[in-house]
Design a protein around this motif. Sequence first.
Motif, PDB file in Angstrom:
ATOM      1  N   ALA A 136      -1.712   0.208  19.494  1.00  0.00           N
ATOM      2  CA  ALA A 136      -3.057   0.212  18.933  1.00  0.00           C
ATOM      3  C   ALA A 136      -3.732   1.562  19.162  1.00  0.00           C
ATOM      4  CB  ALA A 136      -3.890  -0.913  19.556  1.00  0.00           C
ATOM      5  N   ASP A 137      -3.496   2.156  20.333  1.00  0.00           N
ATOM      6  CA  ASP A 137      -4.051   3.485  20.603  1.00  0.00           C
ATOM      7  C   ASP A 137      -3.510   4.494  19.597  1.00  0.00           C
ATOM      8  OD1 ASP A 137      -5.485   2.651  22.879  1.00  0.00           O
ATOM      9  OD2 ASP A 137      -3.704   2.889  24.147  1.00  0.00           O
ATOM     10  N   LEU A 138      -2.201   4.443  19.361  1.00  0.00           N
ATOM     11  CA  LEU A 138      -1.573   5.381  18.433  1.00  0.00           C
ATOM     12  C   LEU A 138      -2.056   5.169  17.006  1.00  0.00           C
ATOM     13  CD1 LEU A 138       2.086   5.303  19.825  1.00  0.00           C
ATOM     14  CD2 LEU A 138       0.484   7.201  19.968  1.00  0.00           C
ATOM     15  N   GLN A 139      -2.212   3.906  16.629  1.00  0.00           N
ATOM     16  CA  GLN A 139      -2.700   3.629  15.282  1.00  0.00           C
ATOM     17  C   GLN A 139      -4.130   4.125  15.124  1.00  0.00           C
ATOM     18  OE1 GLN A 139      -0.958   2.372  12.607  1.00  0.00           O
ATOM     19  NE2 GLN A 139      -2.809   3.008  11.496  1.00  0.00           N
ATOM     20  N   GLY A 140      -4.939   3.944  16.170  1.00  0.00           N
ATOM     21  CA  GLY A 140      -6.296   4.442  16.122  1.00  0.00           C
ATOM     22  C   GLY A 140      -6.341   5.950  15.975  1.00  0.00           C
ATOM     23  N   LEU A 141      -5.440   6.637  16.676  1.00  0.00           N
ATOM     24  CA  LEU A 141      -5.361   8.091  16.552  1.00  0.00           C
ATOM     25  C   LEU A 141      -4.985   8.478  15.128  1.00  0.00           C
ATOM     26  CD1 LEU A 141      -5.194  11.022  17.647  1.00  0.00           C
ATOM     27  CD2 LEU A 141      -2.817  10.516  18.290  1.00  0.00           C
ATOM     28  N   PHE A 142      -3.964   7.811  14.598  1.00  0.00           N
ATOM     29  CA  PHE A 142      -3.524   8.165  13.252  1.00  0.00           C
ATOM     30  C   PHE A 142      -4.612   7.917  12.215  1.00  0.00           C
ATOM     31  CE2 PHE A 142      -1.722   7.086   9.152  1.00  0.00           C
ATOM     32  CZ  PHE A 142      -1.064   8.279   8.865  1.00  0.00           C
ATOM     33  N   ASP A 143      -5.298   6.775  12.321  1.00  0.00           N
ATOM     34  CA  ASP A 143      -6.372   6.479  11.372  1.00  0.00           C
ATOM     35  C   ASP A 143      -7.467   7.538  11.448  1.00  0.00           C
ATOM     36  OD1 ASP A 143      -5.021   4.230  10.585  1.00  0.00           O
ATOM     37  OD2 ASP A 143      -6.216   2.842  11.820  1.00  0.00           O
ATOM     38  N   HIS A 144      -7.746   7.969  12.680  1.00  0.00           N
ATOM     39  CA  HIS A 144      -8.779   8.992  12.879  1.00  0.00           C
ATOM     40  C   HIS A 144      -8.365  10.304  12.224  1.00  0.00           C
ATOM     41  CE1 HIS A 144     -11.898  10.637  15.998  1.00  0.00           C
ATOM     42  NE2 HIS A 144     -12.114  11.088  14.784  1.00  0.00           N
ATOM     43  N   VAL A 145      -7.090  10.690  12.424  1.00  0.00           N
ATOM     44  CA  VAL A 145      -6.588  11.926  11.832  1.00  0.00           C
ATOM     45  C   VAL A 145      -6.606  11.832  10.311  1.00  0.00           C
ATOM     46  CG1 VAL A 145      -4.538  13.372  11.547  1.00  0.00           C
ATOM     47  CG2 VAL A 145      -5.166  12.547  13.807  1.00  0.00           C
ATOM     48  N   GLU A 146      -6.127  10.712   9.776  1.00  0.00           N
ATOM     49  CA  GLU A 146      -6.083  10.557   8.324  1.00  0.00           C
ATOM     50  C   GLU A 146      -7.485  10.635   7.716  1.00  0.00           C
ATOM     51  OE1 GLU A 146      -4.637   7.374   4.876  1.00  0.00           O
ATOM     52  OE2 GLU A 146      -4.362   6.909   7.013  1.00  0.00           O
ATOM     53  N   GLU A 147      -8.441   9.970   8.343  1.00  0.00           N
ATOM     54  CA  GLU A 147      -9.809   9.973   7.837  1.00  0.00           C
ATOM     55  C   GLU A 147     -10.392  11.379   7.844  1.00  0.00           C
ATOM     56  OE1 GLU A 147     -14.193   8.108   9.031  1.00  0.00           O
ATOM     57  OE2 GLU A 147     -12.366   7.393  10.026  1.00  0.00           O
ATOM     58  N   ALA A 148     -10.142  12.113   8.968  1.00  0.00           N
ATOM     59  CA  ALA A 148     -10.679  13.466   9.069  1.00  0.00           C
ATOM     60  C   ALA A 148     -10.040  14.389   8.035  1.00  0.00           C
ATOM     61  CB  ALA A 148     -10.452  14.011  10.476  1.00  0.00           C
ATOM     62  N   LEU A 149      -8.736  14.264   7.823  1.00  0.00           N
ATOM     63  CA  LEU A 149      -8.048  15.120   6.859  1.00  0.00           C
ATOM     64  C   LEU A 149      -8.437  14.768   5.423  1.00  0.00           C
ATOM     65  CD1 LEU A 149      -4.461  15.289   8.430  1.00  0.00           C
ATOM     66  CD2 LEU A 149      -6.217  17.057   8.454  1.00  0.00           C
ATOM     67  N   ASP A 150      -8.625  13.495   5.180  1.00  0.00           N
ATOM     68  CA  ASP A 150      -9.031  13.069   3.845  1.00  0.00           C
ATOM     69  C   ASP A 150     -10.399  13.646   3.496  1.00  0.00           C
ATOM     70  OD1 ASP A 150      -8.288  11.819   1.545  1.00  0.00           O
ATOM     71  OD2 ASP A 150      -8.850   9.793   2.196  1.00  0.00           O
ATOM     72  N   ALA A 151     -11.312  13.610   4.470  1.00  0.00           N
ATOM     73  CA  ALA A 151     -12.653  14.153   4.240  1.00  0.00           C
ATOM     74  C   ALA A 151     -12.613  15.657   4.016  1.00  0.00           C
ATOM     75  CB  ALA A 151     -13.550  13.820   5.427  1.00  0.00           C
ATOM     76  N   ARG A 152     -11.591  16.285   4.559  1.00  0.00           N
ATOM     77  CA  ARG A 152     -11.468  17.746   4.466  1.00  0.00           C
ATOM     78  C   ARG A 152     -10.732  18.159   3.199  1.00  0.00           C
ATOM     79  NH1 ARG A 152     -12.211  22.526   5.019  1.00  0.00           N
ATOM     80  NH2 ARG A 152     -11.999  23.801   6.886  1.00  0.00           N
TER      81      ARG A 152
END
Length: 275
Positions: A192-208
């Motif tokens: 769950a920690d890893l999935q949370g990290l990945f979701d965070h990265v994906e969201e940040a990159l998508d916004a960028r």
Amino acid sequence: MAGTDKQRALITEGPAVILVEPQLGENIGMVARAMANFGLSELRLVNPRDGWPSEKARSAASKADHVIDGAVVFDTLEEAIADLNFVFATTARERDGFKTVRGPVEAAGALRKRFAAGEKCGVLYGRERWGLNNEEVGLADEIVTFPVNPAFASLNIAQAVLLMSYEWMKTGLAGDSETQFSQPEMQPATKADLQGLFDHVEEALDARGYFRPPHKKPKMIDNLRAVLSRPGFFRPEIRLLRGVIRSLDLYSRQAPKGSGAPEAGDAGAGKEVEH
């Protein structure tokens, strides 16, 4: 900050280190430093060439003052070892005779057993230029020699003492892999920690605007997931990475969308990742 360092017990035990006719005070000081590094403290000097005490020795000892202050000077080797039960002589040369020859690991183990049984032991080290003579080796019970390059076997006196002192210290540890300190205890990251990290990265990159061209986004996400989902992360590491991403999020809100996306041909821009 001064006064906040943990006070650690000073180890001062083990076999005596006996230097036969050492020539330079600096070398004696470096021997004292090597001894202190690995918990030895009893230094005996046989007829030091430049006399004793020696300020040069104290300076070279780098605050191993307890070894320097406790050093005892003897006129002869016989006097220096008179109260000892067992003595090793160090040498890099093959000697005639019938004495047992051991390597440093075996020799240190033998010293530890004798020390634990209450015996007083010592290790002889010879002169800087030519070591111990045959008569001096003959006063020892056994020989210890180091596995060195046969064509370049000469060790300086401090090196020889350090090698033997290191092996002595190891014999007092619970195992060969034990160390004086270790990394902090940390809880391994969950999926769950890893999935949370990945979701965070994906969201940040998508916004960028990172995922360009859009049709390659699925493969780029797969590649990112492969990198970020590897086992071995600890929870504090995940928190650290997410803190970095949050910091970058502040910048991404102000930067032009798409300015951080990979250029065509850049590594990772939708290419397969080898596993």
